[in-house]
Design a protein around this motif. Sequence first.
Motif, PDB file in Angstrom:
ATOM      1  N   GLY A  94     -13.725  -7.561 -32.559  1.00 44.13           N
ATOM      2  CA  GLY A  94     -12.736  -7.133 -32.919  1.00 44.13           C
ATOM      3  C   GLY A  94     -11.270  -8.004 -33.448  1.00 44.13           C
ATOM      4  N   ILE A  95     -11.162  -8.266 -32.195  1.00 43.16           N
ATOM      5  CA  ILE A  95      -9.700  -9.753 -32.204  1.00 43.16           C
ATOM      6  C   ILE A  95      -9.480 -10.941 -33.608  1.00 43.16           C
ATOM      7  N   LEU A  96     -11.682 -11.236 -33.352  1.00 45.65           N
ATOM      8  CA  LEU A  96     -11.507 -12.266 -34.394  1.00 45.65           C
ATOM      9  C   LEU A  96     -11.739 -12.096 -35.826  1.00 45.65           C
ATOM     10  N   GLU A  97     -12.152 -10.985 -35.933  1.00 41.52           N
ATOM     11  CA  GLU A  97     -12.229 -10.089 -37.261  1.00 41.52           C
ATOM     12  C   GLU A  97     -10.801 -10.309 -38.014  1.00 41.52           C
ATOM     13  N   THR A  98     -10.200  -9.665 -37.194  1.00 42.19           N
ATOM     14  CA  THR A  98      -8.930  -8.994 -37.562  1.00 42.19           C
ATOM     15  C   THR A  98      -7.849 -10.651 -37.881  1.00 42.19           C
ATOM     16  N   LEU A  99      -8.230 -12.259 -36.717  1.00 42.47           N
ATOM     17  CA  LEU A  99      -7.966 -13.132 -36.804  1.00 42.47           C
ATOM     18  C   LEU A  99      -8.389 -13.372 -38.332  1.00 42.47           C
ATOM     19  N   GLN A 100      -9.581 -13.821 -39.208  1.00 44.13           N
ATOM     20  CA  GLN A 100      -9.866 -13.597 -40.202  1.00 44.13           C
ATOM     21  C   GLN A 100      -9.490 -13.835 -41.278  1.00 44.13           C
ATOM     22  N   CYS A 101      -9.211 -12.220 -40.473  1.00 46.24           N
ATOM     23  CA  CYS A 101      -8.639 -11.212 -41.785  1.00 46.24           C
ATOM     24  C   CYS A 101      -6.815 -11.911 -42.131  1.00 46.24           C
ATOM     25  N   THR A 102      -6.096 -12.374 -40.913  1.00 42.08           N
ATOM     26  CA  THR A 102      -5.078 -12.411 -40.732  1.00 42.08           C
ATOM     27  C   THR A 102      -5.326 -13.986 -42.176  1.00 42.08           C
ATOM     28  N   ILE A 103      -5.857 -14.988 -41.516  1.00 40.59           N
ATOM     29  CA  ILE A 103      -5.961 -15.977 -41.596  1.00 40.59           C
ATOM     30  C   ILE A 103      -5.933 -16.364 -43.418  1.00 40.59           C
ATOM     31  N   GLU A 104      -7.320 -15.832 -44.142  1.00 39.34           N
ATOM     32  CA  GLU A 104      -7.106 -15.548 -44.943  1.00 39.34           C
ATOM     33  C   GLU A 104      -6.244 -14.834 -45.810  1.00 39.34           C
ATOM     34  N   HIS A 105      -4.797 -13.720 -45.833  1.00 36.48           N
ATOM     35  CA  HIS A 105      -3.782 -13.536 -46.508  1.00 36.48           C
ATOM     36  C   HIS A 105      -2.696 -13.801 -45.645  1.00 36.48           C
ATOM     37  N   ALA A 106      -2.995 -14.444 -45.239  1.00 40.49           N
ATOM     38  CA  ALA A 106      -1.332 -15.366 -44.519  1.00 40.49           C
ATOM     39  C   ALA A 106      -1.396 -17.414 -44.915  1.00 40.49           C
ATOM     40  N   TRP A 107      -2.655 -17.523 -45.966  1.00 39.61           N
ATOM     41  CA  TRP A 107      -3.209 -18.704 -45.726  1.00 39.61           C
ATOM     42  C   TRP A 107      -1.810 -20.005 -45.977  1.00 39.61           C
ATOM     43  N   PRO A 108      -1.056 -19.402 -46.403  1.00 40.57           N
ATOM     44  CA  PRO A 108       0.209 -20.448 -46.533  1.00 40.57           C
ATOM     45  C   PRO A 108       0.885 -20.854 -45.323  1.00 40.57           C
ATOM     46  N   ARG A 109       0.823 -20.101 -44.122  1.00 42.52           N
ATOM     47  CA  ARG A 109       1.824 -19.787 -43.179  1.00 42.52           C
ATOM     48  C   ARG A 109       0.723 -20.304 -42.088  1.00 42.52           C
ATOM     49  N   MET A 110      -0.455 -20.530 -41.974  1.00 40.16           N
ATOM     50  CA  MET A 110      -1.125 -20.457 -41.037  1.00 40.16           C
ATOM     51  C   MET A 110      -1.128 -22.130 -40.836  1.00 40.16           C
ATOM     52  N   PRO A 111      -1.347 -23.060 -41.468  1.00 38.06           N
ATOM     53  CA  PRO A 111      -0.033 -24.353 -41.007  1.00 38.06           C
ATOM     54  C   PRO A 111      -0.097 -24.717 -39.607  1.00 38.06           C
ATOM     55  N   CYS A 112       1.623 -24.339 -40.003  1.00 38.05           N
ATOM     56  CA  CYS A 112       2.317 -24.492 -38.806  1.00 38.05           C
ATOM     57  C   CYS A 112       1.826 -24.287 -37.481  1.00 38.05           C
ATOM     58  N   ARG A 113       0.592 -22.778 -37.293  1.00 36.41           N
ATOM     59  CA  ARG A 113       0.034 -22.316 -36.177  1.00 36.41           C
ATOM     60  C   ARG A 113      -0.604 -22.877 -36.063  1.00 36.41           C
ATOM     61  N   LEU A 114      -1.529 -23.549 -36.463  1.00 38.92           N
ATOM     62  CA  LEU A 114      -2.577 -25.198 -35.991  1.00 38.92           C
ATOM     63  C   LEU A 114      -2.295 -24.998 -34.389  1.00 38.92           C
ATOM     64  N   PRO A 115      -1.690 -25.689 -33.604  1.00 37.94           N
ATOM     65  CA  PRO A 115      -1.554 -26.145 -32.631  1.00 37.94           C
ATOM     66  C   PRO A 115      -2.232 -25.028 -31.758  1.00 37.94           C
ATOM     67  N   VAL A 116      -1.344 -23.824 -31.600  1.00 33.49           N
ATOM     68  CA  VAL A 116      -1.191 -22.298 -31.180  1.00 33.49           C
ATOM     69  C   VAL A 116      -3.053 -22.159 -31.557  1.00 33.49           C
ATOM     70  N   LEU A 117      -3.125 -21.830 -32.386  1.00 35.72           N
ATOM     71  CA  LEU A 117      -4.244 -21.080 -32.479  1.00 35.72           C
ATOM     72  C   LEU A 117      -5.730 -22.045 -32.278  1.00 35.72           C
ATOM     73  N   LEU A 118      -5.162 -22.935 -32.708  1.00 34.06           N
ATOM     74  CA  LEU A 118      -6.666 -24.123 -32.711  1.00 34.06           C
ATOM     75  C   LEU A 118      -7.373 -23.474 -30.179  1.00 34.06           C
ATOM     76  N   LYS A 119      -5.551 -24.352 -30.430  1.00 32.18           N
ATOM     77  CA  LYS A 119      -6.144 -24.192 -28.609  1.00 32.18           C
ATOM     78  C   LYS A 119      -6.955 -22.875 -28.199  1.00 32.18           C
ATOM     79  N   ALA A 120      -6.405 -21.737 -28.729  1.00 29.27           N
ATOM     80  CA  ALA A 120      -6.966 -20.503 -27.884  1.00 29.27           C
ATOM     81  C   ALA A 120      -8.182 -19.718 -28.571  1.00 29.27           C
ATOM     82  N   LEU A 121      -8.330 -20.731 -29.469  1.00 27.68           N
ATOM     83  CA  LEU A 121     -10.395 -20.909 -30.188  1.00 27.68           C
ATOM     84  C   LEU A 121     -10.848 -21.523 -29.381  1.00 27.68           C
ATOM     85  N   LEU A 122     -10.681 -22.907 -29.242  1.00 26.66           N
ATOM     86  CA  LEU A 122     -11.551 -23.157 -28.360  1.00 26.66           C
ATOM     87  C   LEU A 122     -11.757 -23.347 -27.022  1.00 26.66           C
TER      88      LEU A 122
END
Length: 130
Positions: free
Chosen positions: A35-63
Amino acid sequence: GRLGILIVRHLKRLERVILGYLEVCDGPEEEARLGILETLQCTIEHAWPRMPCRLPVLLKALLKMIWDVHTDQGSTPEPVKAALLQGATECLILLDRCSEGQVKVLLEGVYSSCEENRVRECIRKVQENT
């Protein structure tokens, strides 16, 4: 629409929730994580411009989640594992798109130093996505 605005307004809190859920295996069916992966997909799609600065954190968590799922010796059935890996890979692909390929660059090092086929396969899917 409204969801997008809500997501952006609560992004910091939402991010904490997402990261918290990604870390924890919640039983063989993994409903919370899926469920949370779906939420994250939805979040990335809606908050597109705000995502690059959160890359390191999200990338680490996903990996880390991909790694944990792959190495989990517990009772999680194969289809559930596959769904988790697929969901995480989708998130990485979306993050890569909204950061103009930064994820691909960041993943190169991981790919070359990783010997686990399943993890490499997830990374390869991201790198082959255009």
